[in-house]
Design an enzyme around this catalytic site. Structure first.
Site, PDB file in Angstrom:
ATOM      1  CB  SER A  99      -0.885   0.038   1.242  1.00 48.45           C
ATOM      2  OG  SER A  99      -1.704  -1.090   1.291  1.00 48.45           O
TER       3      SER A  99
ATOM      4  CG  HIS B 220      -3.057  -3.948  -3.197  1.00 46.83           C
ATOM      5  ND1 HIS B 220      -1.744  -4.082  -2.815  1.00 46.83           N
ATOM      6  CD2 HIS B 220      -3.696  -3.470  -2.127  1.00 46.83           C
ATOM      7  CE1 HIS B 220      -1.614  -3.695  -1.561  1.00 46.83           C
ATOM      8  NE2 HIS B 220      -2.781  -3.318  -1.120  1.00 46.83           N
TER       9      HIS B 220
ATOM     10  CG  HIS C 159      -2.925  -8.225   2.351  1.00 43.39           C
ATOM     11  ND1 HIS C 159      -3.270  -7.554   1.201  1.00 43.39           N
ATOM     12  CD2 HIS C 159      -1.892  -7.541   2.897  1.00 43.39           C
ATOM     13  CE1 HIS C 159      -2.476  -6.494   1.057  1.00 43.39           C
ATOM     14  NE2 HIS C 159      -1.630  -6.464   2.075  1.00 43.39           N
TER      15      HIS C 159
ATOM     16  CE1 TYR D  85      -6.861  -7.518   3.809  1.00 41.44           C
ATOM     17  CE2 TYR D  85      -4.789  -7.173   4.960  1.00 41.44           C
ATOM     18  CZ  TYR D  85      -5.682  -6.825   3.963  1.00 41.44           C
ATOM     19  OH  TYR D  85      -5.377  -5.805   3.114  1.00 41.44           O
ATOM     20  CD  GLU D  86      -6.972 -10.017  -0.123  1.00 44.55           C
ATOM     21  OE1 GLU D  86      -7.666 -10.207  -1.142  1.00 44.55           O
ATOM     22  OE2 GLU D  86      -5.777  -9.657  -0.169  1.00 44.55           O
TER      23      GLU D  86
ATOM     24  CB  ALA E 295       1.291   1.003   4.487  1.00 47.98           C
TER      25      ALA E 295
ATOM     26  CG  MET F 222      -2.817  -5.699   8.825  1.00 46.30           C
ATOM     27  SD  MET F 222      -4.445  -5.122   8.320  1.00 46.30           S
ATOM     28  CE  MET F 222      -4.789  -3.899   9.605  1.00 46.30           C
ATOM     29  CB  SER F 223       1.546  -7.343   4.210  1.00 46.92           C
ATOM     30  OG  SER F 223       2.470  -6.286   4.353  1.00 46.92           O
TER      31      SER F 223
ATOM     32  CG  ASN G 188      -1.083   4.271  11.169  1.00 44.41           C
ATOM     33  OD1 ASN G 188      -0.953   3.731  10.078  1.00 44.41           O
ATOM     34  ND2 ASN G 188      -1.212   3.596  12.299  1.00 44.41           N
TER      35      ASN G 188
ATOM     36  CG  HIS H 104      -7.292   0.356   3.158  1.00 43.79           C
ATOM     37  ND1 HIS H 104      -6.030  -0.156   3.389  1.00 43.79           N
ATOM     38  CD2 HIS H 104      -7.465   0.332   1.818  1.00 43.79           C
ATOM     39  CE1 HIS H 104      -5.463  -0.480   2.227  1.00 43.79           C
ATOM     40  NE2 HIS H 104      -6.319  -0.186   1.262  1.00 43.79           N
TER      41      HIS H 104
HETATM   42  N1  HPA Z   1      -1.716  -1.453  11.985  1.00 46.63           N
HETATM   43  C1  HPA Z   1      -1.678  -2.495  11.140  1.00 46.63           C
HETATM   44  N2  HPA Z   1      -1.424  -2.356   9.841  1.00 46.63           N
HETATM   45  C2  HPA Z   1      -1.182  -1.121   9.388  1.00 46.63           C
HETATM   46  C3  HPA Z   1      -1.193  -0.004  10.220  1.00 46.63           C
HETATM   47  C4  HPA Z   1      -1.478  -0.178  11.600  1.00 46.63           C
HETATM   48  O1  HPA Z   1      -1.508   0.772  12.412  1.00 46.63           O
HETATM   49  N3  HPA Z   1      -0.920   1.090   9.439  1.00 46.63           N
HETATM   50  C5  HPA Z   1      -0.729   0.615   8.177  1.00 46.63           C
HETATM   51  N4  HPA Z   1      -0.890  -0.717   8.135  1.00 46.63           N
END
Ligand code: HPA
Length: 280
Positions: free
Chosen positions: A34, A65, A87, A89-90, A117, A212-213, A236, A248
């Site tokens: 991302s 993506h 991912h 999580y999908e 990210a 998450m990746s 973040n 997201h």
């Molecule tokens: N947590 C999990 N995955 C993320 C985050 C987060 O704060 N920011 C970007 N991907």
């Protein structure tokens, strides 16, 4: 690996070779997470192969993506750019990218550069920062190597993020004026963001970033004998560390703000990596 996947990998590699029409086979592949999509524009003479045309590649379904394998030149050197990752999580499948990594290995790739990210657990590494992964925490405790056979599945994970490649990346980024932080990345399944209590726990465990990746692909790549380098774009602070509501859309928006610098740093890093398989 299943006979079906074996077959899909062999056919994918064959299709790619045909489509390349004599272009040089890259030794380095860059997997874009991302916010990193701009790197695909940094390569010259692009040739795109949609994942949909490659039987070992996954179908993708998430905004941001595209699902394209791009062949191109970076400072005259051939590279693969993978725009899009599936991912865990999908579907709950940590092995969703297995066919991709195996196909790259079958095509002679020896270095995988991953990008993602991530949230920061360290106020000294605020949004907009870049972090090299020095190690990871597989908190999901899932493996993409489930169902594998043979001793090769017991992959050593010490120095999974290659120290020599990291040193090379640090130097290359510094010489282009970019700071690369470095730290441990905690893989959480998602797709929900963390609770503030989880963020405090991750920090206690020694993680500096959370996302998450990346971890499944690192394990797959190490199993396939590839060297790995990975870079997080901090979008973040972890949940509860600031007043920001995480989403997201927020991740993508925040990534956009630092994308140009991140892509510039990544270009410098990739161009500086050794071209021979084991050269440091
Ligand atoms: N947590 C999990 N995955 C993320 C985050 C987060 O704060 N920011 C970007 N991907």
């Amino acid at each position: 690996m299943s006979a079906d996947l074996d077959d899909a990998v062999a056919r994918s590699a064959q299709i790619v070779r045909q489509r390349l029409q004599g272009r040089a086979l890259p030794r380095t592949a860059v997997l874009l997470g991302s916010g990193w999509g701009g790197f695909a524009q940094a390569v010259e003479q692009p040739l795109d192969l949609p994942y949909a045309e490659l039987p070992a590649f996954p179908a993708l379904a998430i905004g941001g993506h595209a699902g394209v394998l791009r062949h191109g030149l970076l400072q005259g050197r051939p590279v693969w750019v993978l725009a899009g990752r599936k991912h865990a999580y999908e579907t709950g499948d940590a092995a969703a990218m297995k066919g991709v990594i195996r196909s790259l290995a079958a095509l002679g790739v020896h270095t995988l550069v991953q990008t993602n990210a991530a949230g920061s657990l360290d106020r000294a590494m605020p949004p907009g920062s870049l972090m090299l992964l020095s190690d990871h925490l597989n908190l999901v405790q899932q493996s993409p190597l489930l169902h594998e056979r043979g001793d090769g599945r017991f992959v050593g994970m010490v120095d999974a993020y290659d120290p020599a490649l990291r040193a090379c990346a640090r130097d290359a980024a510094r010489s282009r004026g970019h700071v690369l932080h470095e730290g441990v990345y905690a893989w959480v399944l998602g797709p929900q963001f963390e609770t503030p209590a989880e963020i405090r726990m991750l920090a206690l465990l020694g993680a500096r970033a959370v996302g998450m990746s990346t971890v499944p692909e690192t394990i797959l790549a190490r199993h396939a004998g590839l060297r790995v380098l990975a870079l997080s774009m901090i979008t973040n602070l972890g949940a509860g560390m600031s007043d920001e509501a995480l989403s997201h859309a927020h991740t993508l928006q925040s990534a956009q703000a630092c994308a140009a610098a991140a892509v510039d740093a990544l270009s410098a890093v990739v161009a500086a990596l050794p071209e021979a398989p084991d050269a440091d």
